[in-house]
Write a protein that holds these residues in place. Structure first.
Motif, PDB file in Angstrom:
ATOM      1  N   LYS A   5       0.833  -1.199   0.000  1.00  0.00           N
ATOM      2  CA  LYS A   5       0.000   0.000   0.000  1.00  0.00           C
ATOM      3  C   LYS A   5       0.873   1.257   0.000  1.00  0.00           C
ATOM      4  N   ALA A   6       1.963   1.226   0.774  1.00  0.00           N
ATOM      5  CA  ALA A   6       2.865   2.372   0.829  1.00  0.00           C
ATOM      6  C   ALA A   6       3.483   2.637  -0.536  1.00  0.00           C
ATOM      7  N   ALA A   7       3.877   1.567  -1.221  1.00  0.00           N
ATOM      8  CA  ALA A   7       4.475   1.718  -2.551  1.00  0.00           C
ATOM      9  C   ALA A   7       3.459   2.280  -3.545  1.00  0.00           C
ATOM     10  N   LYS A   8       2.228   1.793  -3.430  1.00  0.00           N
ATOM     11  CA  LYS A   8       1.167   2.239  -4.333  1.00  0.00           C
ATOM     12  C   LYS A   8       0.849   3.711  -4.128  1.00  0.00           C
ATOM     13  N   GLU A   9       0.825   4.170  -2.863  1.00  0.00           N
ATOM     14  CA  GLU A   9       0.481   5.559  -2.548  1.00  0.00           C
ATOM     15  C   GLU A   9       1.718   6.459  -2.467  1.00  0.00           C
ATOM     16  N   ASN A  10       2.913   5.835  -2.586  1.00  0.00           N
ATOM     17  CA  ASN A  10       4.176   6.568  -2.495  1.00  0.00           C
ATOM     18  C   ASN A  10       4.257   7.363  -1.182  1.00  0.00           C
ATOM     19  N   LYS A  11       3.987   6.664  -0.080  1.00  0.00           N
ATOM     20  CA  LYS A  11       4.015   7.279   1.243  1.00  0.00           C
ATOM     21  C   LYS A  11       4.955   6.500   2.158  1.00  0.00           C
ATOM     22  N   PRO A  12       5.658   7.180   3.061  1.00  0.00           N
ATOM     23  CA  PRO A  12       6.458   6.467   4.055  1.00  0.00           C
ATOM     24  C   PRO A  12       5.543   5.772   5.077  1.00  0.00           C
ATOM     25  N   ILE A  13       6.116   4.857   5.837  1.00  0.00           N
ATOM     26  CA  ILE A  13       5.339   4.068   6.811  1.00  0.00           C
ATOM     27  C   ILE A  13       5.782   4.409   8.230  1.00  0.00           C
ATOM     28  N   PHE A  14       4.823   4.606   9.104  1.00  0.00           N
ATOM     29  CA  PHE A  14       5.064   4.757  10.538  1.00  0.00           C
ATOM     30  C   PHE A  14       4.625   3.478  11.223  1.00  0.00           C
ATOM     31  N   VAL A  15       5.515   2.890  12.045  1.00  0.00           N
ATOM     32  CA  VAL A  15       5.181   1.651  12.746  1.00  0.00           C
ATOM     33  C   VAL A  15       5.319   1.853  14.255  1.00  0.00           C
ATOM     34  N   ASP A  16       4.246   1.581  14.966  1.00  0.00           N
ATOM     35  CA  ASP A  16       4.268   1.562  16.432  1.00  0.00           C
ATOM     36  C   ASP A  16       4.614   0.142  16.855  1.00  0.00           C
ATOM     37  N   ALA A  17       5.871  -0.088  17.256  1.00  0.00           N
ATOM     38  CA  ALA A  17       6.314  -1.406  17.716  1.00  0.00           C
ATOM     39  C   ALA A  17       6.090  -1.476  19.219  1.00  0.00           C
ATOM     40  N   TYR A  18       5.134  -2.295  19.650  1.00  0.00           N
ATOM     41  CA  TYR A  18       4.696  -2.294  21.044  1.00  0.00           C
ATOM     42  C   TYR A  18       4.618  -3.717  21.608  1.00  0.00           C
ATOM     43  N   THR A  19       4.345  -3.809  22.908  1.00  0.00           N
ATOM     44  CA  THR A  19       3.982  -5.080  23.538  1.00  0.00           C
ATOM     45  C   THR A  19       2.744  -4.831  24.383  1.00  0.00           C
ATOM     46  N   THR A  20       2.021  -5.881  24.709  1.00  0.00           N
ATOM     47  CA  THR A  20       0.776  -5.725  25.468  1.00  0.00           C
ATOM     48  C   THR A  20       1.024  -5.330  26.920  1.00  0.00           C
ATOM     49  N   TRP A  21       2.234  -5.614  27.439  1.00  0.00           N
ATOM     50  CA  TRP A  21       2.512  -5.307  28.846  1.00  0.00           C
ATOM     51  C   TRP A  21       3.183  -3.942  29.048  1.00  0.00           C
ATOM     52  N   CYS A  22       3.474  -3.256  27.965  1.00  0.00           N
ATOM     53  CA  CYS A  22       4.225  -1.990  28.029  1.00  0.00           C
ATOM     54  C   CYS A  22       3.304  -0.835  28.423  1.00  0.00           C
ATOM     55  N   GLY A  23       3.527  -0.265  29.628  1.00  0.00           N
ATOM     56  CA  GLY A  23       2.707   0.839  30.112  1.00  0.00           C
ATOM     57  C   GLY A  23       2.768   2.079  29.233  1.00  0.00           C
ATOM     58  N   PRO A  24       3.965   2.575  28.864  1.00  0.00           N
ATOM     59  CA  PRO A  24       4.050   3.747  27.989  1.00  0.00           C
ATOM     60  C   PRO A  24       3.404   3.514  26.624  1.00  0.00           C
ATOM     61  N   CYS A  25       3.430   2.247  26.144  1.00  0.00           N
ATOM     62  CA  CYS A  25       2.768   1.934  24.866  1.00  0.00           C
ATOM     63  C   CYS A  25       1.260   2.164  24.997  1.00  0.00           C
ATOM     64  N   LYS A  26       0.709   1.679  26.111  1.00  0.00           N
ATOM     65  CA  LYS A  26      -0.728   1.833  26.349  1.00  0.00           C
ATOM     66  C   LYS A  26      -1.095   3.308  26.491  1.00  0.00           C
TER      67      LYS A  26
END
Length: 409
Positions: A40-61
């Motif tokens: 999809k990023a290639a098709k729209e020519n847009k960069p990707i933002f990824v939130d790499a998280y875990t379910t136990w991570c307080g700051p992620c929540k």
């Protein structure tokens, strides 16, 4: 708002439209696999933002609840990125984390339209901080990938190396090769600055290797670094050196070698002589196979009676908070964290004290500790780290409010 059925029935068509626009203003994360997102990023020519998280991570929540839901963030992301979330412990997560060196949470990653990583950030941040990080990811002059390319193409001047090392440190990337180049180019005067000390700490994992030439340089020039920072800052860094040094001794099979290294270590840290043997006994107990839990607990208890490390006392108290409900053990843990605070009052141990007192249902004292922890976080420039403490204080005030209401009724 839509959960309130009575209110929902009374909404006008305009109200429904406004409600829908508010909901859609938050970040809309793509569904599907990583490959599908890249397509999809290639098709729209847009960069990707990824939130790499875990379910136990307080700051992620916290970020998911309070930052990703904000309109300004949602609108900004929609305009500039394809947004995607990935749990680092499920499905594609573990392989993705390994490939992209994700070792702390949350890690915020940025990829170009072809799926090549261009930038990253570690840790939670507020809306303005997130947008600033995103802007850096969009700016070729500030991207991690751009710095790596310049270095690989031969850039070696000191100003560049200092900036590059700072970017690598912020991104949690390996610093060893460029740091060694920087170190060779600098004089003792340049080495003995607060800026260099921060780089030294980052590249040595906070001076965890006693034998490292960088650690030895710090030990030899300790007074100079205390002048440009403080005695407390340097002592805290060297506490890490001492702690890892004992682990090194514990792992040594050659008794003569272990004795010689112990002597060398205690010559540098003479104040540790009282606790050294008990700490070493405890560490060795944890290394036995199979582990003898009773022996470990006894050795740990003996060590904590003489422990001089605020971090270890704090960690021991936090472990009790997380794993125990026995009032006797919690009371003992409170004693540990109080000693930790006496040694060095800071956000971390004041936070532990607040949580422990809350679990013990001593809400009035928990409130005092939580407020002190939040003040300490502000003083230490750690506002974002105190998110969970602020939430705890809200819970404490609610409990105190309930008690007050009950007393009046």
């Amino acid at each position: 708002m839509l959960k309130n059925k009575g209110l929902f029935r009374g909404l006008t068509l305009l109200g429904l439209i406004l409600a829908g626009s508010t909901i859609n203003a938050q970040i809309v994360f793509e569904k599907g696999t990583w490959e599908e997102v890249k397509e999809k990023a290639a098709k729209e020519n847009k960069p990707i933002f990824v939130d790499a998280y875990t379910t136990w991570c307080g700051p992620c929540k916290w970020m998911a609840k309070n930052i990703f839901s904000q309109e300004q963030v949602g609108v900004y992301m929609k305009q500039n990125f394809i947004a995607y979330k990935m749990d680092m412990e499920k499905g594609e997560g573990p392989d993705f984390a390994k490939k992209n060196n994700v070792v702390a949470y949350p890690t915020l990653l940025y990829f170009d339209a072809e799926g090549k990583m261009i930038h990253k950030g570690i840790g939670a941040r507020d809306a303005d901080g997130l947008i600033e990080l995103c802007n850096d990811a969009l700016d070729p002059a500030k991207q991690l990938a751009s710095f790596i390319k310049k270095y690989e193409e031969g850039a070696r001047d000191k100003d560049f190396l200092v900036t590059y090392l700072g970017v690598l440190s912020d991104c949690g990337e390996d610093m060893e090769a460029p740091f060694n180049t920087y170190w060779e180019k600098t004089s003792d005067v340049e080495k003995q600055t607060a800026e260099s000390l921060n780089l030294m700490a980052a590249v040595t994992h906070r001076f965890s290797d006693f034998k490292s030439p960088i650690t030895q340089y710090l030990l030899k020039n300790r007074a100079a670094y205390e002048k440009v920072t403080s005695k407390e800052d340097v002592a805290q860094l060297l506490e890490n050196t001492y702690a890892y040094g004992i682990w090194t001794v514990a792992k040594m099979e050659d008794k003569k070698e272990a004795k010689a290294f112990s002597k060398e270590l205690l010559e540098v840290f003479p104040d540790a002589k009282k606790e050294f043997k008990k700490r070493l006994t405890y560490i060795k107990a944890t290394m036995e196979t199979p582990p003898d839990e009773a022996k470990i607990a006894k050795a740990h208890g003996q060590y904590l009676k003489v422990a001089r490390s605020w971090t270890e006392l704090n960690q021991a108290a936090w472990d009790v908070y997380e794993n125990e409900d026995d009032p006797k053990k919690m009371k003992e843990a409170l004693g540990w964290v109080n000693r930790s605070v006496e040694i060095d009052a800071n956000y971390f141990n004041l936070d532990t004290k607040a949580f422990l007192l809350y679990k013990m249902k001593n809400y009035s004292e928990a409130k005092k500790a939580a407020e002190k922890a939040i003040e300490a976080a502000k003083a230490q420039g750690m506002d974002e780290d105190s998110i969970s403490t602020i939430e705890l204080l809200d819970n404490i005030n609610a409990k105190l409010g309930e008690a007050d209401s009950a007393a009046k009724s």
